[in-house]
Each structure stands twice: as C-alpha cells, then as structure tokens.
Scaffold this motif. Structure first.
Motif, short mmCIF file in Angstrom:
data_model
loop_
_atom_site.label_atom_id
_atom_site.label_comp_id
_atom_site.label_asym_id
_atom_site.label_seq_id
_atom_site.Cartn_x
_atom_site.Cartn_y
_atom_site.Cartn_z
N THR A 8 -11.80 8.14 1.12
CA THR A 8 -10.68 8.55 0.28
C THR A 8 -11.07 9.77 -0.56
N PRO A 9 -10.09 10.58 -0.99
CA PRO A 9 -10.39 11.83 -1.70
C PRO A 9 -11.12 11.60 -3.02
N GLY A 10 -11.95 12.57 -3.38
CA GLY A 10 -12.65 12.53 -4.67
C GLY A 10 -14.06 12.01 -4.54
N ASP A 11 -14.97 12.54 -5.38
CA ASP A 11 -16.36 12.10 -5.32
C ASP A 11 -16.74 11.24 -6.52
N HIS A 12 -15.75 10.74 -7.24
CA HIS A 12 -15.99 9.84 -8.36
C HIS A 12 -16.37 8.44 -7.85
N ALA A 13 -16.90 7.61 -8.73
CA ALA A 13 -17.20 6.22 -8.38
C ALA A 13 -15.89 5.49 -8.09
N LYS A 14 -15.86 4.77 -6.94
CA LYS A 14 -14.62 4.08 -6.53
C LYS A 14 -14.88 2.63 -6.21
N LYS A 15 -13.86 1.84 -6.39
CA LYS A 15 -13.87 0.44 -5.95
C LYS A 15 -12.55 0.15 -5.25
N SER A 16 -12.52 -0.95 -4.49
CA SER A 16 -11.30 -1.35 -3.77
C SER A 16 -11.04 -2.84 -3.93
N ALA A 17 -9.79 -3.21 -3.69
CA ALA A 17 -9.40 -4.62 -3.53
C ALA A 17 -8.54 -4.67 -2.28
N LEU A 18 -8.71 -5.71 -1.47
CA LEU A 18 -8.03 -5.80 -0.18
C LEU A 18 -6.91 -6.84 -0.22
N PHE A 19 -5.83 -6.53 0.51
CA PHE A 19 -4.64 -7.38 0.55
C PHE A 19 -4.12 -7.46 1.98
N ASN A 20 -2.89 -7.97 2.15
CA ASN A 20 -2.36 -8.22 3.49
C ASN A 20 -1.36 -7.18 3.97
N SER A 21 -0.63 -6.57 3.05
CA SER A 21 0.47 -5.69 3.44
C SER A 21 0.58 -4.51 2.48
N GLY A 22 1.29 -3.49 2.94
CA GLY A 22 1.50 -2.33 2.10
C GLY A 22 2.19 -2.66 0.79
N ALA A 23 3.20 -3.51 0.87
CA ALA A 23 3.92 -3.89 -0.35
C ALA A 23 2.99 -4.58 -1.35
N GLU A 24 2.12 -5.44 -0.85
CA GLU A 24 1.14 -6.10 -1.73
C GLU A 24 0.22 -5.08 -2.38
N ALA A 25 -0.19 -4.08 -1.60
CA ALA A 25 -1.08 -3.06 -2.16
C ALA A 25 -0.39 -2.31 -3.29
N VAL A 26 0.86 -1.90 -3.07
CA VAL A 26 1.60 -1.17 -4.10
C VAL A 26 1.80 -2.04 -5.34
N GLU A 27 2.17 -3.29 -5.11
CA GLU A 27 2.39 -4.21 -6.23
C GLU A 27 1.11 -4.36 -7.06
N ASN A 28 -0.02 -4.48 -6.38
CA ASN A 28 -1.29 -4.62 -7.10
C ASN A 28 -1.71 -3.33 -7.78
N ALA A 29 -1.36 -2.19 -7.21
CA ALA A 29 -1.63 -0.92 -7.89
C ALA A 29 -0.91 -0.85 -9.22
N ASP A 85 -11.48 -1.75 -12.32
CA ASP A 85 -12.12 -2.85 -13.04
C ASP A 85 -11.33 -3.31 -14.27
N ALA A 86 -10.18 -2.70 -14.51
CA ALA A 86 -9.42 -3.04 -15.72
C ALA A 86 -8.85 -4.44 -15.69
N ALA A 87 -8.47 -4.92 -14.50
CA ALA A 87 -7.88 -6.27 -14.41
C ALA A 87 -8.97 -7.32 -14.64
N HIS A 88 -8.62 -8.39 -15.34
CA HIS A 88 -9.58 -9.47 -15.63
C HIS A 88 -9.99 -10.20 -14.35
N ALA A 89 -11.16 -10.80 -14.37
CA ALA A 89 -11.66 -11.54 -13.20
C ALA A 89 -10.67 -12.64 -12.83
N GLY A 90 -10.34 -12.70 -11.53
CA GLY A 90 -9.34 -13.67 -11.06
C GLY A 90 -7.92 -13.14 -11.09
N GLY A 91 -7.73 -11.96 -11.70
CA GLY A 91 -6.38 -11.39 -11.82
C GLY A 91 -5.87 -10.76 -10.54
N LEU A 92 -6.78 -10.40 -9.65
CA LEU A 92 -6.39 -9.81 -8.36
C LEU A 92 -6.86 -10.72 -7.23
#
Length: 444
Positions: free
Chosen positions: A112-133, A307-314
């Motif tokens: 993905t674009p950018g050389d900053h430190a990145k993390k990800s969370a995985l889901f099932n569908s595009g809608a879920e990804a947008v909702e979690n964003a 990392d802003a969401a609390h543990a268990g929030g995603l």
C-alpha cells in the motif's frame, strides 16, 4: 485441474436449457432480492473464460466484479488455499491466531502507498472493511461526522448504505440509515458544468467550502472516497481533486480513507488507484481482488490510527479466515510473478484505442474513461445535452451476453457499460470481446 480452453464457444442459446432448469430451482429456493446480471450457471472458469453448465464458453469482461483479477482458478491461489484447507479451515484469529493472517498484513504494509509504519485488520467483505474504517477513524479522532461523495458506493450494510449515493437498488425501502453522514459533490469531469478542465479545482473548492460551512472541519472524523469510483460509473475524479482533499484532511486532523475495494490490486495499472496522483491515504480499504475469489477484506493504515481502537473492539468470527489468507498470498504471488500491473496497462491501451475509435463512429458513446483494466463507456441520447441512455445500455449488454461476452453495467443513471476483464486475459480474447461490442453497437 484441467485448463479451460481460452476460446469463446456457443453450443446453445444463452442461457441454455440446463441453466434454464437451474433458474427454475433458483427461483423457488433463493430470495427474490438477490439478483443476477445473467442467469447463466457457471461450471468452470479460468483465464478470460467462463464456462456454463451447458458447455457454452463466454468471454469474461466482469471478473466477478473485479474479484478474479488473477483468473478464477489461478494456480498459486488453488495450491495455497488447498494446502491450508487440508491443515485447518478455522480457529478464529481472535481465539488462536495463525501465521497466514500476519503474513497478509505484512504484505499489505509493503504494497500500500506510503513508507510510514502500517498495520492492518482483516475482515470478510468490502462493506465490513469500510464500516471498520469508520469505527477506527471515529475512535482515533473522537469525532463523529463522515464525509462521502455523489456517485459513491461503499456497500450494503446499514452504515455503508448510508455512505452509498444511489438509492435504487441499494437503499430503497431499507431505512432508517445511520446518522452523521454528509454527501458532497465529486469531480465528475464529463458532467461538470464549466467543463473537465475546470473540474478539479472548482469541485475541490466547493467540497472544502461545504465541509467548512455545513459540518465544520473539526467535527469530521473521516473523508471516504473511491480514487476511481466503481458502481457510480467508473468516474475518474478530475486531476487535482484527490490531492486537494488529502491536504485539507491532513491540515484539519481528518482521517483520509481511500476505498480501493474495486480499484485495488493492479486493476488500474498501479497496485492502487490513489498512486496515480501520489496520494497517500491514512487508511485504505481493500477486498474484491485481494484473494483470487475467496472472501477477504482489509483496512490498512497508519499504525497510530489503526491502534486507536481498544483491544477487542475490532474483529469478527471469520475475519481473516486462514483459507482466504492463503488464497490472498497466492493472488499476490501471481500479481508479482506475472507483472499484472503491466498487463493492466496493456489492457488499457488496447481497450481505449478500440473504444475511442468506436466513439468517433457512434454518437451513442458520450465518454470513454477509466484506467488499466477498469474501463467504461458512458452512453447518452444526445452528446450536447448528455442525457443518459439507460435503455440503450441495457440493450447493448443484452446483445453482448447473447453473443457470448459477459459485461456489466453501472452508473448512477444506469447508462455506463463497464469492462473488468481478468488481468490474465489473452489479447486475442480481449480483441474478440471488443469485436462483439462493436457488432452489438451496430444493432442498438
């Protein structure tokens, strides 16, 4: 796994008798709200061909809506997913984790674009990804408002229906919708009142003015946009629009989210469409092309925001399923080995060349646009008024289907024919598909 012959073949009418029999069963058992573009039941698919239960072979210009970019039976996807299937199908990453999930997140940080430190969370569908964003952005900013755009599409869940611009068929009768969603204009060059050359600066100024006056920049958690709009009509925002929005977001502490669900993973001739103008989003949502046909989606972004969401929030029971993760690693391997970025660019050269020539010949084609293997034609009744021609669009799609070419329509006005061939399609099939479009145009 026997390879499917890469040639169009029609042995019955489309749909054939076996597909028609299955359609009767489907009508009795499947909810009517689930539609299909073409009631042809698939038996096998691979490369640029979809073979139905009647033995017809159709040229595939849909890729399951930009999903099977590496083909519908890519060797590395099948090999890796099969091996994982034999080991275990599921443990739930939130219960006992596994390496595949971690490795997919590592690949996403690299790609993905950018050389900053990145993390990800995985889901099932595009809608879920947008909702979690949205959840992540709200958690990080402690704000609530979300800004989206005319012609945008973000999914079918309650929140993503609210984010989506088009009423029918996505929203009609399904409200009430989530609050604190604000819609602003998009830089749609073909339909911009003062012309495409003024569109980028004028539209961005208008958006920034509307956000500042109507919402207040300090109240906005996220701005969410598709860098190349999908269901809304393959609209490529006019140059300068995305960089201006990204700068405004940065200056005001707003999380800038690129929805790359349809445009990501080499589809536009770059790994991600936002790279075209050097835009580096804070968060990027991906799905569709990520796993060669298996259900997987991701939110990837700046580590401090993720990392802003609390543990268990995603999370979610199936999010980052091990078989889907294995498939994603196979899809990414295929994209790199076959240089599908270059393949997408070649597809653009071939398609735009042919379609631009057809635009000279047929007044019905108002605009040819898109990038890579995400190309569309917008059909109009009159080039001066640009009145949409949805009936002609439907007729053109139907004529293509009957001739053995699978195409999809889209657009807020239902007047866009979109082309999403697998990136592994042979050039002979690509040209044959374009021949069919040309023949169909002569009949509409």
């Amino acid at each position: 796994m026997t390879a499917i012959p890469q040639e169009r073949r029609l042995v019955t009418a489309v749909p054939g008798p076996k597909s028609q029999e299955l359609q009767v069963r489907r009508t009795a058992a499947v909810a009517g709200g689930v539609g299909s573009v073409l009631p042809v039941f698939a038996a096998r698919a691979g490369g640029g061909i979809l073979e139905d239960v009647d033995g017809n072979r159709l040229i595939d210009f849909g890729s399951g809506i930009a999903v099977t970019s590496v083909g519908a039976s890519a060797e590395a996807v099948v090999r890796r997913a099969s091996a994982q299937l034999a080991d275990f199908t599921h443990t739930c990453f939130m219960v006992t984790p596994y390496e595949g999930y971690v490795e997919v997140c590592e690949r996403l940080a690299e790609l993905t674009p950018g050389d900053h430190a990145k993390k990800s969370a995985l889901f099932n569908s595009g809608a879920e990804a947008v909702e979690n964003a949205v959840k992540i952005a709200r958690s990080y900013t402690k704000r609530q408002a979300v800004v989206v755009f005319d012609h945008g599409y973000h999914g079918r869940t309650n929140l993503t229906m609210a984010l989506t611009s088009k009423n029918m068929p996505y929203k009609n009768g399904f409200g009430p919708f989530a609050p604190e969603i604000y819609r602003v204009p998009v830089a749609y060059g073909y339909r911009w009142p003062t012309g495409p050359e003024n569109c980028g600066p004028e539209a961005s100024a208008q958006v920034i003015d509307q956000i500042s006056k109507q919402i207040g920049a300090d109240n906005v958690a996220a701005i969410i946009i598709e860098p190349l709009l999908g269901e809304g009509g393959f609209i490529e925002p006019a140059k300068g629009f995305l960089p201006a929005l990204a700068k405004f977001a940065k200056d005001n502490g707003i999380v800038f989210v690129a929805d790359e669900i349809q445009s990501g993973f080499c589809r536009t001739g770059q790994w991600f469409a936002c790279e075209d103008e050097g835009v580096v989003p804070d968060l990027i949502t991906t799905a569709k092309g990520i796993a060669g046909g298996l259900p997987l989606a991701a939110v990837t972004g700046r580590a401090e925001i993720m990392d802003a969401a609390h543990a268990g929030g995603l999370g979610g029971t199936y999010g980052g399923n091990p078989v889907a993760c294995a498939a994603a690693l196979g899809a990414i391997e295929t994209m790199r080995e076959l240089d599908l970025v270059a393949k997408a660019r070649r597809i653009e050269t071939v398609m735009k060349g042919r379609l631009s020539a057809l635009r000279e010949k047929y007044d019905l084609i108002g605009d040819v646009r898109g990038r890579g293997a995400m190309i569309a034609i917008e059909l109009v009744k009159d080039r001066e008024t640009k009145e949409p021609a949805p009936e002609a669009t439907a007729a053109l799609a139907k004529a293509c289907h009957a001739a053995g070419l699978l195409v999809l329509t889209c657009g807020t006005y239902g007047n866009v024919l979109r082309f999403l061939p697998p990136l592994v399609i042979g050039e002979d099939l690509l040209n044959e598909g374009l021949d069919i479009i040309e023949q169909a145009l002569a009949t509409v």
